[in-house]
Write a protein that holds these residues in place. Structure first.
Motif, PDB file in Angstrom:
ATOM      1  N   VAL A 402      -7.991  20.969   2.184  1.00 53.95           N
ATOM      2  CA  VAL A 402      -7.045  19.862   2.066  1.00 53.95           C
ATOM      3  C   VAL A 402      -7.840  18.681   1.514  1.00 53.95           C
ATOM      4  CG1 VAL A 402      -5.509  18.279   3.300  1.00 53.95           C
ATOM      5  CG2 VAL A 402      -5.597  20.696   3.929  1.00 53.95           C
ATOM      6  N   ALA A 403      -7.618  18.357   0.243  1.00 50.84           N
ATOM      7  CA  ALA A 403      -8.442  17.352  -0.422  1.00 50.84           C
ATOM      8  C   ALA A 403      -7.660  16.702  -1.543  1.00 50.84           C
ATOM      9  CB  ALA A 403      -9.724  17.992  -0.963  1.00 50.84           C
ATOM     10  N   GLY A 404      -8.091  15.511  -1.902  1.00 43.75           N
ATOM     11  CA  GLY A 404      -7.480  14.795  -3.010  1.00 43.75           C
ATOM     12  C   GLY A 404      -6.153  14.182  -2.629  1.00 43.75           C
ATOM     13  N   GLU A 405      -5.096  14.980  -2.665  1.00 45.27           N
ATOM     14  CA  GLU A 405      -3.764  14.556  -2.263  1.00 45.27           C
ATOM     15  C   GLU A 405      -3.084  15.720  -1.549  1.00 45.27           C
ATOM     16  OE1 GLU A 405      -2.977  11.097  -5.579  1.00 45.27           O
ATOM     17  OE2 GLU A 405      -2.013  13.033  -5.901  1.00 45.27           O
ATOM     18  N   ALA A 406      -2.071  15.399  -0.764  1.00 44.15           N
ATOM     19  CA  ALA A 406      -1.447  16.422   0.073  1.00 44.15           C
ATOM     20  C   ALA A 406       0.065  16.288   0.044  1.00 44.15           C
ATOM     21  CB  ALA A 406      -1.945  16.316   1.517  1.00 44.15           C
ATOM     22  N   ASP A 407       0.738  17.427   0.181  1.00 41.89           N
ATOM     23  CA  ASP A 407       2.195  17.510   0.338  1.00 41.89           C
ATOM     24  C   ASP A 407       2.514  17.969   1.752  1.00 41.89           C
ATOM     25  OD1 ASP A 407       2.220  17.029  -2.383  1.00 41.89           O
ATOM     26  OD2 ASP A 407       2.926  19.020  -2.947  1.00 41.89           O
ATOM     27  N   ARG A 408       3.767  17.749   2.162  1.00 43.43           N
ATOM     28  CA  ARG A 408       4.247  18.286   3.435  1.00 43.43           C
ATOM     29  C   ARG A 408       5.766  18.413   3.370  1.00 43.43           C
ATOM     30  NH1 ARG A 408       6.832  14.465   6.575  1.00 43.43           N
ATOM     31  NH2 ARG A 408       6.296  12.264   6.225  1.00 43.43           N
ATOM     32  N   TYR A 409       6.332  19.040   4.383  1.00 41.91           N
ATOM     33  CA  TYR A 409       7.782  19.140   4.543  1.00 41.91           C
ATOM     34  C   TYR A 409       8.307  17.834   5.144  1.00 41.91           C
ATOM     35  CZ  TYR A 409      12.126  20.310   6.997  1.00 41.91           C
ATOM     36  OH  TYR A 409      13.394  20.292   7.493  1.00 41.91           O
ATOM     37  N   PHE A 410       9.369  17.287   4.528  1.00 36.20           N
ATOM     38  CA  PHE A 410      10.033  16.083   5.022  1.00 36.20           C
ATOM     39  C   PHE A 410      11.350  16.498   5.696  1.00 36.20           C
ATOM     40  CE2 PHE A 410       6.903  14.272   2.432  1.00 36.20           C
ATOM     41  CZ  PHE A 410       6.874  12.885   2.548  1.00 36.20           C
ATOM     42  N   PRO A 411      11.443  16.419   7.022  1.00 31.56           N
ATOM     43  CA  PRO A 411      12.637  16.936   7.724  1.00 31.56           C
ATOM     44  C   PRO A 411      13.944  16.279   7.308  1.00 31.56           C
ATOM     45  CG  PRO A 411      10.827  16.578   9.267  1.00 31.56           C
ATOM     46  CD  PRO A 411      10.409  15.973   7.966  1.00 31.56           C
ATOM     47  N   ARG A 412      13.899  15.022   6.877  1.00 30.62           N
ATOM     48  CA  ARG A 412      15.140  14.330   6.519  1.00 30.62           C
ATOM     49  C   ARG A 412      15.515  14.504   5.052  1.00 30.62           C
ATOM     50  NH1 ARG A 412      14.552   8.535   9.778  1.00 30.62           N
ATOM     51  NH2 ARG A 412      14.328   9.450  11.882  1.00 30.62           N
ATOM     52  N   THR A 413      14.733  15.257   4.319  1.00 28.45           N
ATOM     53  CA  THR A 413      14.998  15.504   2.903  1.00 28.45           C
ATOM     54  C   THR A 413      15.580  16.899   2.737  1.00 28.45           C
ATOM     55  OG1 THR A 413      13.201  14.037   2.236  1.00 28.45           O
ATOM     56  CG2 THR A 413      13.924  15.675   0.621  1.00 28.45           C
ATOM     57  N   PRO A 414      16.627  17.048   1.916  1.00 22.97           N
ATOM     58  CA  PRO A 414      17.257  18.367   1.770  1.00 22.97           C
ATOM     59  C   PRO A 414      16.272  19.425   1.283  1.00 22.97           C
ATOM     60  CG  PRO A 414      18.624  16.658   0.778  1.00 22.97           C
ATOM     61  CD  PRO A 414      17.324  16.012   1.123  1.00 22.97           C
ATOM     62  N   LEU A 415      16.445  20.628   1.799  1.00 28.93           N
ATOM     63  CA  LEU A 415      15.687  21.783   1.333  1.00 28.93           C
ATOM     64  C   LEU A 415      16.455  22.486   0.223  1.00 28.93           C
ATOM     65  CD1 LEU A 415      14.449  23.287   4.717  1.00 28.93           C
ATOM     66  CD2 LEU A 415      12.976  22.581   2.809  1.00 28.93           C
ATOM     67  N   PRO A 416      15.778  23.252  -0.601  1.00 28.04           N
ATOM     68  CA  PRO A 416      16.491  24.078  -1.577  1.00 28.04           C
ATOM     69  C   PRO A 416      17.250  25.198  -0.875  1.00 28.04           C
ATOM     70  CG  PRO A 416      14.154  24.600  -1.582  1.00 28.04           C
ATOM     71  CD  PRO A 416      14.309  23.424  -0.681  1.00 28.04           C
ATOM     72  N   GLU A 417      18.241  25.737  -1.566  1.00 26.10           N
ATOM     73  CA  GLU A 417      18.890  26.944  -1.038  1.00 26.10           C
ATOM     74  C   GLU A 417      17.843  28.043  -0.937  1.00 26.10           C
ATOM     75  OE1 GLU A 417      22.756  28.288  -2.447  1.00 26.10           O
ATOM     76  OE2 GLU A 417      22.812  26.489  -3.706  1.00 26.10           O
ATOM     77  N   PHE A 458      -4.769  19.553  -3.590  1.00 23.99           N
ATOM     78  CA  PHE A 458      -5.499  19.628  -4.856  1.00 23.99           C
ATOM     79  C   PHE A 458      -6.566  20.719  -4.852  1.00 23.99           C
ATOM     80  CE2 PHE A 458      -5.235  15.244  -7.128  1.00 23.99           C
ATOM     81  CZ  PHE A 458      -3.867  15.368  -7.198  1.00 23.99           C
ATOM     82  N   ALA A 459      -6.995  21.154  -3.691  1.00 24.00           N
ATOM     83  CA  ALA A 459      -8.193  21.985  -3.607  1.00 24.00           C
ATOM     84  C   ALA A 459      -7.933  23.478  -3.789  1.00 24.00           C
ATOM     85  CB  ALA A 459      -8.890  21.746  -2.261  1.00 24.00           C
ATOM     86  N   TRP A 460      -6.675  23.886  -3.982  1.00 19.97           N
ATOM     87  CA  TRP A 460      -6.383  25.317  -4.047  1.00 19.97           C
ATOM     88  C   TRP A 460      -6.988  25.966  -5.289  1.00 19.97           C
ATOM     89  CZ3 TRP A 460      -3.572  27.843  -0.125  1.00 19.97           C
ATOM     90  CH2 TRP A 460      -3.317  29.204  -0.357  1.00 19.97           C
ATOM     91  N   SER A 461      -6.715  25.422  -6.480  1.00 17.28           N
ATOM     92  CA  SER A 461      -7.252  26.022  -7.711  1.00 17.28           C
ATOM     93  C   SER A 461      -8.780  26.044  -7.730  1.00 17.28           C
ATOM     94  CB  SER A 461      -6.699  25.308  -8.947  1.00 17.28           C
ATOM     95  OG  SER A 461      -5.342  25.631  -9.140  1.00 17.28           O
ATOM     96  N   PRO A 462      -9.475  24.955  -7.355  1.00 18.11           N
ATOM     97  CA  PRO A 462     -10.942  25.029  -7.325  1.00 18.11           C
ATOM     98  C   PRO A 462     -11.469  26.109  -6.393  1.00 18.11           C
ATOM     99  CG  PRO A 462     -10.234  22.752  -7.322  1.00 18.11           C
ATOM    100  CD  PRO A 462      -8.989  23.577  -7.156  1.00 18.11           C
ATOM    101  N   ALA A 463     -10.729  26.449  -5.329  1.00 19.90           N
ATOM    102  CA  ALA A 463     -11.181  27.500  -4.413  1.00 19.90           C
ATOM    103  C   ALA A 463     -11.117  28.877  -5.045  1.00 19.90           C
ATOM    104  CB  ALA A 463     -10.347  27.470  -3.131  1.00 19.90           C
ATOM    105  N   LEU A 464     -10.488  28.995  -6.213  1.00 22.67           N
ATOM    106  CA  LEU A 464     -10.402  30.293  -6.884  1.00 22.67           C
ATOM    107  C   LEU A 464     -11.665  30.628  -7.661  1.00 22.67           C
ATOM    108  CD1 LEU A 464      -6.731  30.122  -8.239  1.00 22.67           C
ATOM    109  CD2 LEU A 464      -7.566  31.391  -6.248  1.00 22.67           C
ATOM    110  N   ASP A 465     -12.292  29.625  -8.316  1.00 20.66           N
ATOM    111  CA  ASP A 465     -13.398  30.009  -9.199  1.00 20.66           C
ATOM    112  C   ASP A 465     -14.359  28.864  -9.500  1.00 20.66           C
ATOM    113  OD1 ASP A 465     -14.313  32.418 -10.787  1.00 20.66           O
ATOM    114  OD2 ASP A 465     -14.342  30.904 -12.358  1.00 20.66           O
TER     115      ASP A 465
END
Length: 489
Positions: A402-417, A458-465
């Motif tokens: 978990v680095a750089g910037e992060a996302d999360r679930y927002f309970p008050r924001t609609p989810l996709p179908e 942000f750190a997911w792609s760098p963890a690949l290679d």
């Protein structure tokens, strides 16, 4: 005087703590250190003050990087992605005028080298082009003369390419470009050139450069977002070494995916905007890096892809945050100017979530904030197939992910179908003010059967290679995801 680390690129590089990754033609540093251990700003002429210690010259280490003050050699392409058999035009300035050459590299695994040398231009005659034009903080070099036209052979592989420009006296710069086609493939990799341009501060000279984040005033002071450009041009080089900020995230994914033989097609996000992407040709669309700026057509095409069964893979965070418009250059070439008003003046907001189109409605999570210090990604739902054979256990922390910037679930924001949804990580961290926050990784299945994955970091792609950041658990989890999308056994 603006110190190098306060400039626009490095002010935002705190959100990209990983650098560019291994690029075989980059052997020297863009900056160097004086004998006090401080970084010396690279665009300041080092005439020592009376009585001051003399700053040592940079140690020679092969070609020297061109800079945006002297513009020893800088260039850009006047076209977006091109197909094999088409031509790509390079506009290059050389100061002082002299001969130069262009080496073309293709990004890939290539037995760990990270790129392969494809071809070299003839020796070319360089000219000093006119200074960049500026209007209301927008900077453009659309008036530069054509320097070289590369006819892309029909047998070249599609992919991410870099042109390395080198003068006779040993200065070097870079120009990235993409070779694309319309063949069917398992996965379409979308290089985020729209976001790359939003961060481009060229010329990063302490005087005239501007991005959607920064500009300088007449006294050479770096201004913030409210006084930055609202329109930026693709008709200009990238600042510094000529490679976009965050480009390493895309290159990390490419090296890993090509190493393991995934069937990849390539395009730029401007291709997505212009309608040159038919999602029905692919099982999945992959957004490998920081992809913050989206136009209405980009989002519409991506939503249509999901509705028709094409999966979506977001391997970074803070995607689809700002809404932008693309328009023609002064000479009428389409999609050469990008406008994002941001928060300047009255009118419609520029954030997707503020016009009732939150990112979460597509991705399942959305941007939550910056992560000042890398933190562990804490595994959740470890019995899910994504974590299968990774060795990851419930509640286990994957260090630094978990680095750089992060996302999360927002309970008050609609989810996709969705017909199934799972959060695959829930990771606490502290923001810059010391407030406890959390990151999440999301996966859901749309009614069409499409899978939509968002790493939320942000750190997911760098963890690949990327050396020093590779994590086998992330590699295997990504393979589990892509294999299922590609319907590999």
């Amino acid at each position: 005087m603006i110190r190098r680390w306060e400039s626009g690129a490095l002010a935002h590089a705190v959100s990209d703590p990983f650098g560019q990754g291994p690029l075989p033609w980059l052997r020297g540093s863009e900056h160097y250190f004086d004998d006090t251990g401080q970084v010396v700003p690279w665009y300041v002429d080092h005439a020592p003050a009376p009585g001051a210690r003399r700053v040592p010259a940079p140690r020679p280490s092969g070609p020297r990087m061109a800079d945006d003050v002297h513009r020893q050699i800088k260039g850009f392409t006047a076209t977006g992605a091109v197909a094999p058999g088409e031509a790509i035009d390079f506009h290059i300035t050389v100061d002082p005028p002299q001969q130069f050459s262009v080496d073309i590299y293709r990004i890939g695994h290539y037995q760990g080298d990270g790129a392969a040398h494809i071809t070299t231009s003839p020796r070319l005659s360089g000219i000093k082009q006119q200074p960049p034009l500026t209007a209301d903080r927008s900077v453009s070099c659309h008036h530069w003369w054509l320097s070289w036209r590369l006819q892309v052979p029909s047998y070249w592989n599609v992919g991410a390419y870099v042109a390395v420009l080198t003068t006779v006296d040993g200065f070097r710069s870079h120009v990235p470009f993409t070779v694309r086609d319309e063949r069917r493939a398992d996965l379409l990799l979308l290089l985020p050139d729209v976001t790359w341009q939003a961060y481009n501060l060229f010329p990063e000279d302490g005087r005239t450069g501007a991005s959607l984040y920064h500009a300088w005033d007449e006294q050479g002071r770096l201004l913030g977002e409210r006084e930055a450009a609202t329109t930026v041009s693709f008709d200009r080089p990238y600042a510094g070494a000529g490679l976009p900020l965050h480009v390493g995230h895309a290159y990390d994914f490419i090296r890993w995916a090509e190493r393991y033989g995934y069937d990849l097609a390539y395009a730029d996000t401007r291709d997505l905007h212009a309608g040159r992407v038919d999602p029905a040709r692919y099982r999945g669309l992959v957004f490998p890096g920081h992809d913050e700026y989206w136009s209405v057509p980009m989002r519409r095409t991506t939503e249509r892809a999901r509705e028709h069964g094409t999966s979506l893979v977001f391997l970074s965070a803070n995607s689809m945050y700002w809404q932008v418009e693309l328009g023609p250059s002064p000479s009428g070439v389409p999609d050469r100017l990008m406008r994002c008003r941001k928060r300047r003046g009255p009118g419609r907001p520029a954030l997707w979530r503020e016009i009732d189109r939150p990112e979460q409605e597509l991705m399942g999570i959305q941007y939550a904030g910056r992560v000042p210090e890398p933190s562990p990604l804490v595994v959740r739902n470890a019995d899910h197939w994504l974590w299968e054979a990774t060795g990851a256990h419930e509640g286990e922390g994957i260090e630094g992910l978990v680095a750089g910037e992060a996302d999360r679930y927002f309970p008050r924001t609609p989810l996709p179908e969705h017909e199934g949804r799972v959060l695959l990580a829930h990771s606490p961290y502290e923001d810059a003010e010391g407030t406890r926050r959390h990151q999440e990784t999301s996966l859901y299945r749309a009614p069409s059967g499409a899978l939509v994955f968002a790493s939320g970091t942000f750190a997911w792609s760098p963890a690949l290679d990327r050396p020093g950041h590779v994590d086998p658990r992330v590699q295997r989890a990504t393979a589990n995801l892509l294999d299922r999308i590609c319907k590999h056994d």
